[in-house]
Write an enzyme that holds these catalytic residues in place. Structure first.
Site, PDB file in Angstrom:
ATOM      1  N   HIS A  65      69.388  68.354  76.038  1.00 40.02           N
ATOM      2  CA  HIS A  65      70.334  67.720  76.977  1.00 40.02           C
ATOM      3  C   HIS A  65      71.626  68.532  77.089  1.00 40.02           C
ATOM      4  CE1 HIS A  65      67.703  64.240  76.808  1.00 40.02           C
ATOM      5  NE2 HIS A  65      68.442  63.601  77.683  1.00 40.02           N
ATOM      6  N   GLU A 116      60.029  63.093  87.492  1.00 48.94           N
ATOM      7  CA  GLU A 116      60.795  64.167  88.130  1.00 48.94           C
ATOM      8  C   GLU A 116      59.967  65.045  89.055  1.00 48.94           C
ATOM      9  OE1 GLU A 116      61.063  63.362  84.922  1.00 48.94           O
ATOM     10  OE2 GLU A 116      63.138  62.746  84.619  1.00 48.94           O
TER      11      GLU A 116
HETATM   12  C1  LIG Z   1      62.087  63.629  81.524  1.00 46.64           C
HETATM   13  C2  LIG Z   1      63.246  62.749  81.306  1.00 46.64           C
HETATM   14  N1  LIG Z   1      63.762  62.069  82.339  1.00 46.64           N
HETATM   15  C3  LIG Z   1      64.816  61.260  82.160  1.00 46.64           C
HETATM   16  C4  LIG Z   1      65.380  61.117  80.928  1.00 46.64           C
HETATM   17  C5  LIG Z   1      66.578  60.214  80.723  1.00 46.64           C
HETATM   18  N2  LIG Z   1      66.140  59.016  80.000  1.00 46.64           N
HETATM   19  C6  LIG Z   1      66.259  58.930  78.665  1.00 46.64           C
HETATM   20  S1  LIG Z   1      65.590  57.535  78.057  1.00 46.64           S
HETATM   21  C7  LIG Z   1      65.158  57.008  79.594  1.00 46.64           C
HETATM   22  C8  LIG Z   1      64.471  55.704  79.754  1.00 46.64           C
HETATM   23  C9  LIG Z   1      63.201  55.648  78.989  1.00 46.64           C
HETATM   24  O1  LIG Z   1      62.618  54.402  79.154  1.00 46.64           O
HETATM   25  P1  LIG Z   1      61.374  53.994  78.287  1.00 46.64           P
HETATM   26  O2  LIG Z   1      60.368  55.082  78.311  1.00 46.64           O
HETATM   27  O3  LIG Z   1      60.944  52.658  78.731  1.00 46.64           O
HETATM   28  O4  LIG Z   1      61.954  53.952  76.798  1.00 46.64           O
HETATM   29  P2  LIG Z   1      63.066  52.974  76.206  1.00 46.64           P
HETATM   30  O5  LIG Z   1      64.368  53.669  76.358  1.00 46.64           O
HETATM   31  O6  LIG Z   1      63.013  51.703  76.937  1.00 46.64           O
HETATM   32  O7  LIG Z   1      62.688  52.836  74.773  1.00 46.64           O
HETATM   33  C10 LIG Z   1      65.541  57.932  80.563  1.00 46.64           C
HETATM   34  C11 LIG Z   1      65.334  57.776  81.998  1.00 46.64           C
HETATM   35  C12 LIG Z   1      64.844  61.879  79.873  1.00 46.64           C
HETATM   36  N3  LIG Z   1      65.379  61.847  78.647  1.00 46.64           N
HETATM   37  N4  LIG Z   1      63.774  62.653  80.084  1.00 46.64           N
END
Ligand SMILES: Cc1ncc(C[n+]2csc(CCOP(=O)(O)OP(=O)(O)O)c2C)c(N)n1
Ligand SMILES: [Mg+2]
Lengths: 331, 325
Positions: A129, A60
């Site tokens: 959230h 971000e």
């Molecule tokens: C700072 C932030 N940006 C965006 C999100 C929205 N978000 C939640 S999970 C996610 C993907 C995370 O991917 P990864 O780190 O690979 O974990 P996975 O879900 O694959 O276990 C996103 C973009 C968030 N929760 N926090």
């Protein structure tokens, strides 16, 4: 008139402005094929391609900074921040960089960007959230802040935001994405700093933003059944604020409640209430009340979360007391 | 499969913990599908060997930080089903008295500092926990779990730099499940993931996250070295999430094919692989395995029933815990 959802309204506004101005582009997480988790941007990448609907890593501060730089050098970025809560991650780029550049450069540099994000609790999404953080950005000179309360506002304010030469933050209510409202087919813009009188009344003014406009309107209906005529006003933008419309209403009704989903303390409600006190003091028959979310992180449990946000019944109860002269000596 | 020098009991506990995670998630998903669970949740199914392989190398004094996909870490660190389901349903007997829910579940009694709904949000916390251990002369180790997507967060680079400068007892465990939300990892991560840590002089490993013994063997070594002041370390674990990004992510063929999902489930399932190994090595018979599975299923069913019947927090709790006394 046709009715479309708030989500479709935002989508239309973006598509129209992107057709009109080739320097606009959207940047954010999962904005392209996925069209965001709320599906607000569905179809845009198909029309505008991945050069103008840009998927980013989960970075971000990085993409916010990139948007600031692009805006300073001739583009009009529309930044998609998936949840309003993530504003905390981008504060430096937004508040130290975007907000101050025009001023610090003696008016020579502009940062025409839009930050689209959301607010609102009661979605069972817990403390990180669910926040409504408009007060934080409204506090910073140089940022404009729009808070659409329906599909109609969402479209008209978005189009104005994109054409504005300043950084503009738009908070959409994430619980309202599927709510429909009449939206004209022909083009329209809603100017910033023009409040909308949603309902006229002579007894009390309910000033409400975004998610709280519906709450105020429902409260007004409850009150109408009891013979209390509430006027409901939606400022639509809190920066700039249409003080005049608010003051005129309060001079007429002599009572006001300000309702916003941000936390009660040090919030948007405090700012508006205090302006009314300063500028309509002699017209007031009762203290101006603030109603915000409770001063607690948003709890997950439905049994607790629902207590934290003002309801129509809460607003009506306070309005009743104000009209009965009961709260004049309240602490 | 790699083999670690542990005894039968350790093997069976590892197996049990993996099945407990899978069973917990199946029940959580069911609660969502039957509209009994408020909000959304992210399933850990498919990634069990990562959490279990690592947490089995830790003691209750060792800390972990977890993610939005956190049920697996929580179970692997020793949490109780009843308190977990109560938390998922927002009940007063939940680990966080219903205030946190799935994305903030934490269990101090076993050293779980908590799930986190901010991607990458726990990287500072894990590193801070390790700094505290060093400053206070304690030999506990902190493991920071995070996804491939979280490697895009700037915070990671700030804290890895400090962890390396100060030789902190922290292990960064990157669960690379190939996706961050609806985007493939290749599209959001330039270059190699382990090279990011190596740039700070941090020893980094890339390992099959579906092989619980291999994960555990490496984790034991790294934990022991951390205790001797040789940290920090970085491990990238190649794994896969079986469900959508969250329970509501049902139609996902636009970003991930059914064939790919099927391949991981059928050919690389960490539980099936370990179960086969246990039987082949004569550690347990098929009957014993089935008995373990049945016992866990019953445990989970009982815990769900318990949580469904449990009470919500009293409304007076809403403004409790904003400030510490
Ligand atoms: C700072 C932030 N940006 C965006 C999100 C929205 N978000 C939640 S999970 C996610 C993907 C995370 O991917 P990864 O780190 O690979 O974990 P996975 O879900 O694959 O276990 C996103 C973009 C968030 N929760 N926090
Ligand atoms: Mg991932």
């Amino acid at each position: 008139m046709r009715e479309i959802t708030l989500s479709q309204a935002v989508n239309e506004a973006l598509a129209e402005e992107m057709r009109r101005d080739p320097t606009t582009f959207i940047i954010g997480e999962d904005v392209a094929e996925a069209g965001t988790p709320f599906k607000v941007l569905s179809g845009l990448v198909e029309e505008f391609g991945t050069d103008r609907v840009i998927d980013t890593p989960i970075a971000e501060p990085g993409f916010m900074g990139i948007a600031v730089g692009a805006a300073m050098t001739g583009a009009r970025p529309i930044v998609d921040l998936m949840f309003g809560d993530f504003i905390f991650l981008i504060m430096d780029q937004l508040c130290n960089q975007a907000a101050k550049t025009h001023y610090m450069s003696g008016g020579k540099l502009n940062v025409p960007l839009v930050l689209r994000t959301n607010l609102g609790a009661t979605r069972r999404s817990a403390a990180q959230h669910s926040q409504s953080l408009q007060a934080l950005v409204a506090h910073i000179p140089g940022l404009k802040v729009a808070m659409p309360s329906s599909a109609y506002e969402a479209k008209g304010l978005m189009k104005t935001a994109i054409r504005d030469n300043n950084p503009v933050v738009i908070f959409e209510d994430k619980l309202m994405y599927q709510d429909k409202a009449p939206v004209p087919e022909q083009e329209y813009l809603i100017p910033f700093g023009q409040a909308n009188i949603k309902r006229e009344g002579r007894d009390i003014t309910l000033i409400a933003t975004s998610s709280m406009v519906q709450v105020a309107e429902k409260a007004a209906e409850i009150l109408a059944n009891e013979g209390i005529e509430a006027e409901v006003i939606d400022p639509r933008t809190i920066v700039p604020l249409d003080e005049q419309t608010l003051l005129e209403s309060v001079r007429k009704t002599s009572r006001a409640i300000v309702i916003d989903e941000g936390h009660q303390s040090y919030g948007v409600t405090a700012e508006i209430a205090s302006r009314l006190n300063e500028k309509a003091f002699y017209h007031l028959d009762a203290p101006v009340l603030r109603m915000g979310a409770m001063d607690v992180p948003v709890p997950f449990s439905p049994a607790l979360e629902d207590l934290t946000v003002p309801t129509p019944e809460d607003v009506a109860a306070n309005a009743r007391k104000l009209c009965a002269g009961e709260m004049i000596h309240a602490a | 499969m790699a083999s670690a020098k542990t005894n039968t009991e350790d093997y069976l506990r590892m197996y049990r913990q993996m099945v407990r995670i899978r069973t917990f998630e199946d029940n959580a998903n069911q609660l969502y599908l039957s509209a009994k669970m408020p909000g959304l949740t992210h399933m850990y199914s498919g990634e069990e060997a990562v959490a279990v392989g690592i947490c089995e190398a830790l003691t209750d004094d060792d800390r972990i930080t977890s993610t939005h996909r956190g049920h697996g870490h929580c179970v692997a660190k020793g949490a109780d089903f009843k308190k977990m389901f109560c938390e998922l349903l927002g009940k007063a007997e939940g680990y966080c008295r219903g205030k946190g829910g799935s994305m903030h579940i934490a269990d101090q009694s076993h050293g779980n500092l908590g799930a986190n709904a901010i991607v990458g949000g726990s990287m500072g916390i894990a590193t801070g926990s390790a700094l505290r251990a060093k400053l206070q002369g304690s030999d506990d180790v902190t493991v920071c779990f995070f996804g491939d997507g979280a490697t895009a967060q700037g915070l990671m680079y700030e804290v890895m730099n400090m962890a390396a400068l100060w030789k902190l007892p922290v292990i960064y465990a990157c669960e690379n499940n190939g996706y961050s939300e609806y985007t493939r990892t290749e599209e959001i991560a330039a270059g190699s993931i382990t090279a990011r840590a190596e740039a700070f002089g941090i020893e980094a490993f890339r390992i099959d996250g579906q092989d619980v013994l291999a994960v555990n063997e490496l984790a034991q070594k790294l934990v022991a070295r951390c205790r001797k002041g040789e940290g920090p370390f970085f491990v990238e674990l190649e794994t896969y999430r079986y469900h959508g990004h969250h329970v509501g992510d049902i139609n996902r063929e636009y970003y991930r094919s059914k064939a790919e999902e099927k391949d991981w489930r059928e050919n690389r399932d960490p539980i099936v692989r370990f179960r086969t190994w246990l039987v082949d090595q004569g550690v347990a018979s098929e009957d014993e395995i089935e008995a373990i599975n049945a016992e866990i299923e019953k445990d989970a069913a009982d815990a769900v029933a318990y949580a469904e019947a449990a009470s919500y927090p009293d409304t007076s709790e809403v403004d409790m815990h904003v400030y510490a006394a």
